[in-house]
Design an enzyme around this catalytic site. Sequence first.
Site, PDB file in Angstrom:
ATOM      1  N   GLU A 131       0.839  -1.199   0.000  1.00  0.00           N
ATOM      2  CA  GLU A 131       0.000   0.000   0.000  1.00  0.00           C
ATOM      3  C   GLU A 131       0.878   1.255   0.000  1.00  0.00           C
ATOM      4  O   GLU A 131       1.776   1.397   0.834  1.00  0.00           O
ATOM      5  CB  GLU A 131      -0.944  -0.011   1.215  1.00  0.00           C
ATOM      6  CG  GLU A 131      -1.687   1.278   1.476  1.00  0.00           C
ATOM      7  CD  GLU A 131      -2.472   1.817   0.278  1.00  0.00           C
ATOM      8  OE1 GLU A 131      -3.150   1.031  -0.402  1.00  0.00           O
ATOM      9  OE2 GLU A 131      -2.384   3.038   0.009  1.00  0.00           O
ATOM     10  N   ALA A 132       0.556   2.158  -0.911  1.00  0.00           N
ATOM     11  CA  ALA A 132       1.331   3.396  -1.025  1.00  0.00           C
ATOM     12  C   ALA A 132       1.093   4.345   0.149  1.00  0.00           C
ATOM     13  O   ALA A 132       1.964   5.145   0.503  1.00  0.00           O
ATOM     14  CB  ALA A 132       0.970   4.096  -2.332  1.00  0.00           C
ATOM     15  N   HIS A 172     -16.728   8.256  -8.553  1.00  0.00           N
ATOM     16  CA  HIS A 172     -16.834   6.842  -8.924  1.00  0.00           C
ATOM     17  C   HIS A 172     -16.214   6.538 -10.288  1.00  0.00           C
ATOM     18  O   HIS A 172     -16.881   5.935 -11.144  1.00  0.00           O
ATOM     19  CB  HIS A 172     -18.303   6.394  -8.963  1.00  0.00           C
ATOM     20  CG  HIS A 172     -19.048   6.587  -7.689  1.00  0.00           C
ATOM     21  ND1 HIS A 172     -20.410   6.822  -7.641  1.00  0.00           N
ATOM     22  CD2 HIS A 172     -18.639   6.579  -6.396  1.00  0.00           C
ATOM     23  CE1 HIS A 172     -20.802   6.943  -6.397  1.00  0.00           C
ATOM     24  NE2 HIS A 172     -19.744   6.811  -5.616  1.00  0.00           N
ATOM     25  N   ALA A 210     -11.712  -1.241  -9.407  1.00  0.00           N
ATOM     26  CA  ALA A 210     -12.784  -0.595 -10.181  1.00  0.00           C
ATOM     27  C   ALA A 210     -12.414  -0.402 -11.652  1.00  0.00           C
ATOM     28  O   ALA A 210     -13.291  -0.124 -12.476  1.00  0.00           O
ATOM     29  CB  ALA A 210     -13.124   0.748  -9.541  1.00  0.00           C
TER      30      ALA A 210
HETATM   31  C1  LIG Z   1     -14.451  10.981  -1.650  1.00  0.00           C
HETATM   32  C2  LIG Z   1     -15.049   9.674  -2.106  1.00  0.00           C
HETATM   33  C3  LIG Z   1     -16.377   9.378  -1.769  1.00  0.00           C
HETATM   34  C4  LIG Z   1     -16.944   8.173  -2.178  1.00  0.00           C
HETATM   35  N1  LIG Z   1     -18.175   7.833  -1.706  1.00  0.00           N
HETATM   36  C5  LIG Z   1     -18.638   6.577  -1.911  1.00  0.00           C
HETATM   37  C6  LIG Z   1     -19.834   6.144  -1.277  1.00  0.00           C
HETATM   38  O1  LIG Z   1     -20.453   6.874  -0.493  1.00  0.00           O
HETATM   39  N2  LIG Z   1     -20.270   4.881  -1.539  1.00  0.00           N
HETATM   40  C7  LIG Z   1     -19.598   4.035  -2.375  1.00  0.00           C
HETATM   41  O2  LIG Z   1     -20.049   2.906  -2.574  1.00  0.00           O
HETATM   42  N3  LIG Z   1     -18.456   4.431  -2.987  1.00  0.00           N
HETATM   43  C8  LIG Z   1     -17.948   5.662  -2.751  1.00  0.00           C
HETATM   44  N4  LIG Z   1     -16.761   6.045  -3.321  1.00  0.00           N
HETATM   45  C9  LIG Z   1     -16.127   5.154  -4.292  1.00  0.00           C
HETATM   46  C10 LIG Z   1     -15.402   3.952  -3.693  1.00  0.00           C
HETATM   47  O3  LIG Z   1     -14.719   4.282  -2.520  1.00  0.00           O
HETATM   48  C11 LIG Z   1     -14.446   3.408  -4.762  1.00  0.00           C
HETATM   49  O4  LIG Z   1     -15.180   3.105  -5.928  1.00  0.00           O
HETATM   50  C12 LIG Z   1     -13.711   2.148  -4.318  1.00  0.00           C
HETATM   51  O5  LIG Z   1     -13.049   2.324  -3.107  1.00  0.00           O
HETATM   52  C13 LIG Z   1     -12.711   1.769  -5.408  1.00  0.00           C
HETATM   53  O6  LIG Z   1     -12.026   0.617  -4.998  1.00  0.00           O
HETATM   54  P1  LIG Z   1     -10.651   0.219  -5.669  1.00  0.00           P
HETATM   55  O7  LIG Z   1     -10.226  -1.053  -5.028  1.00  0.00           O
HETATM   56  O8  LIG Z   1     -10.803   0.244  -7.145  1.00  0.00           O
HETATM   57  O9  LIG Z   1      -9.641   1.398  -5.340  1.00  0.00           O
HETATM   58  P2  LIG Z   1      -9.312   2.120  -3.992  1.00  0.00           P
HETATM   59  O10 LIG Z   1     -10.293   1.787  -2.928  1.00  0.00           O
HETATM   60  O11 LIG Z   1      -9.140   3.563  -4.313  1.00  0.00           O
HETATM   61  O12 LIG Z   1      -7.916   1.491  -3.536  1.00  0.00           O
HETATM   62  C14 LIG Z   1      -6.734   1.551  -4.276  1.00  0.00           C
HETATM   63  C15 LIG Z   1      -5.565   1.459  -3.299  1.00  0.00           C
HETATM   64  O13 LIG Z   1      -4.386   1.185  -4.025  1.00  0.00           O
HETATM   65  C16 LIG Z   1      -3.327   1.987  -3.528  1.00  0.00           C
HETATM   66  N5  LIG Z   1      -2.345   2.135  -4.604  1.00  0.00           N
HETATM   67  C17 LIG Z   1      -2.559   2.707  -5.798  1.00  0.00           C
HETATM   68  N6  LIG Z   1      -1.457   2.624  -6.562  1.00  0.00           N
HETATM   69  C18 LIG Z   1      -0.525   1.983  -5.834  1.00  0.00           C
HETATM   70  C19 LIG Z   1       0.825   1.604  -6.085  1.00  0.00           C
HETATM   71  N7  LIG Z   1       1.422   1.858  -7.254  1.00  0.00           N
HETATM   72  N8  LIG Z   1       1.506   0.969  -5.106  1.00  0.00           N
HETATM   73  C20 LIG Z   1       0.908   0.680  -3.914  1.00  0.00           C
HETATM   74  N9  LIG Z   1      -0.375   1.031  -3.637  1.00  0.00           N
HETATM   75  C21 LIG Z   1      -1.081   1.661  -4.586  1.00  0.00           C
HETATM   76  C22 LIG Z   1      -4.031   3.279  -3.148  1.00  0.00           C
HETATM   77  O14 LIG Z   1      -3.255   4.050  -2.269  1.00  0.00           O
HETATM   78  C23 LIG Z   1      -5.318   2.756  -2.548  1.00  0.00           C
HETATM   79  O15 LIG Z   1      -5.184   2.482  -1.178  1.00  0.00           O
HETATM   80  C24 LIG Z   1     -16.178   7.257  -2.964  1.00  0.00           C
HETATM   81  C25 LIG Z   1     -14.864   7.558  -3.312  1.00  0.00           C
HETATM   82  C26 LIG Z   1     -14.287   8.746  -2.880  1.00  0.00           C
HETATM   83  C27 LIG Z   1     -12.854   9.038  -3.247  1.00  0.00           C
END
Ligand SMILES: Cc1cc2nc3c(=O)[nH]c(=O)nc-3n(C[C@H](O)[C@H](O)[C@H](O)COP(=O)(O)OP(=O)(O)OC[C@H]3O[C@@H](n4cnc5c(N)ncnc54)[C@H](O)[C@@H]3O)c2cc1C
Length: 603
Positions: free
Chosen positions: A48-49, A533, A566
């Site tokens: 995790e970054a 999103h 996502a």
């Molecule tokens: C402000 C905000 C409000 C939101 N509100 C809602 C809501 O109310 N309800 C809902 O359902 N969804 C909501 N969402 C959307 C939801 O949180 C995301 O769609 C979901 O978390 C995406 O999941 P993910 O696994 O694709 O990425 P993320 O959850 O973003 O996780 C990616 C992770 O990978 C890490 N990472 C990235 N690149 C690297 C690298 N090169 N090396 C090491 N680590 C890395 C990042 O630091 C992060 O921790 C919201 C998002 C935000 C930002």
Amino acid sequence: MGSSNSIVSDPSSLESQYDFIIVGAGAGGCVLANKLSEDPSVSVLLIEAGKSHLKEIKAKIPMTFPQLLGGPCDWNYETTPQTHVHNRTFGWPRGKILGGSTSINAMMHHQCAPSDFDEWEADAPGWSYETLRPYFKSSEKYTPHPKHSDVDMSYRGTEGPWQVTNPPRVPVCDECLESCKAVGIPYIPDFNTPNGTLGCSHMQGFIDPKGQRSSAATAYLEPALSRPNLTVVTMTMVTQLLFFPQSSSPKVKGVELARTPAPGKMPSPQRWTVDARNEVILAGGTINTPQTLLLSGIGPSEQLKKFNIPVVKDLPAVGKNLADHVMSGSVAYRAAPGTSIDYLTTFWGSFIPLIRWLLTGKSILGGLVPPGAAFVRSDDPTLPYSSKASPDIVAKDATSGKNAPDLELIYAPLSFLTSNDNKAPGTNVVAVLAALLRPKSKGTITLASTDPFDKPLIDPNYFSDPNDIEVLAKGVRLCLRIPRTEPLVKKLRIRESNSDKTDVFWLGEQDPDTVTNEDIREWILNNCATLFHPVGTARMGSSQETSVVDASLRVHGVANLRIVDASILPNQLSGHSTAPLIAISGRAADIIKSEYTDKFKGL
Ligand SMILES: Cc1cc2nc3c(=O)[nH]c(=O)nc-3n(C[C@H](O)[C@H](O)[C@H](O)COP(=O)(O)OP(=O)(O)OC[C@H]3O[C@@H](n4cnc5c(N)ncnc54)[C@H](O)[C@@H]3O)c2cc1C
């Protein structure tokens, strides 16, 4: 629950090899880390970054999430100037912390529309709603709420790790719902059932009975932290993928790592490498995953050549198909005294609620910023989209099916302005906004440079398809009608003579029958913002031309590499993405386990 024992922050302390390496501890990464490390003989490294969530109090208190945006737990992305939105740029927060964006998000729990998943089935078999339904159910521990006894528990999971409930009621949410009903939007007791999500209701949240955020990190990572076969390294970035040099076709060997630079500090040139015995799984999210692929030589060959990156695999769809939910901007209304919770934004206003939250967890701070919503179709002939001012707006159907929405209406009893150009309108506000759920406009993530610490170029290409603003304008028309309907109208102080278009209250104080479509479109262009999103930049599908991963989430033509986040979504969901991603990641873990039966002994 949970300990920091197995969280390290020094990449030099890692072993040289793990069975599985997961890049990114967000929604996708935390679920996988938990499920793959269930078998003690399988070693898992989660990279995790960002930092650990364990001591981040603002990530625990539900209502304080806006204070995390723009800080060190946020990647602080920004879009390129948007040609179709007066060249505005848009802030795009993304979580940089264990739990990823689930540790900084608004916690609105929504399983979206069943047909959102069914439409993937033709090009990505195995991802229908019925296939995902058991994963939705087994992921959650829904705690019933006495005020929501109409939720049918036969649809809800009660044994899963992810805590979901109906948060405390805040002022005005009952009136908002009643006014939605009054304009013709049916009430449904629960947005999250196989019957679909059309209608208005209270919003459920991923919040536990103690009033704390239940993120992917608290639900999936903390219970697994004591496992000796799971290593979690924070403040460490994957800078690129490494490949077996002698292989006749691309085959991933491991990852290159660097320390995440402290805010404002230059990155260190020091690098480490770690190998994966089985595979690397990218879970860095919609922006970072395509960036990692491109930096590693996987992507459109013309872009790679432009940056002198050796082409490992020409995959034209990497970084394409970016789809975001754009919201209209808040239509702000002056509220009657006692109606809004804007007082929470002041130190003294939040003091007693904070003490109460700390002592008992039972506090308004344990609630959702948007307590309720409505999911509607812009072609619903029963809803009041018409106006005397302009001809009816005609928009094409972009929904995933007849029982799915293309608009969400969200209301909040506070200044809820996320547009970076606008200032919050002050205190005593009720805000209502419309979100475009099924955009036809598609954008891109491309490299700005070959430096992994440089942010990539984010171009969502908002409103490049003219249908999108038409649908959204219809949503804004409902944001004008509903607040002028009883009983909500009695809680507002709408003035009728506001002609100052620069005033934040201007649109809400226009007569819906005289404000024109042109006025509304222009207002949207000046006020719209992301609903956070973004999806689709490594989409799942069968063709190497139009997709990046196959239905098993393996990257086309590259061995030992999978994506679970996502970015793999083929199309935009008509709702909030966390619950679908938790379910998708649960199924992804089962797919991986079924492919490595020699390793996973039936777990
Ligand atoms: C402000 C905000 C409000 C939101 N509100 C809602 C809501 O109310 N309800 C809902 O359902 N969804 C909501 N969402 C959307 C939801 O949180 C995301 O769609 C979901 O978390 C995406 O999941 P993910 O696994 O694709 O990425 P993320 O959850 O973003 O996780 C990616 C992770 O990978 C890490 N990472 C990235 N690149 C690297 C690298 N090169 N090396 C090491 N680590 C890395 C990042 O630091 C992060 O921790 C919201 C998002 C935000 C930002």
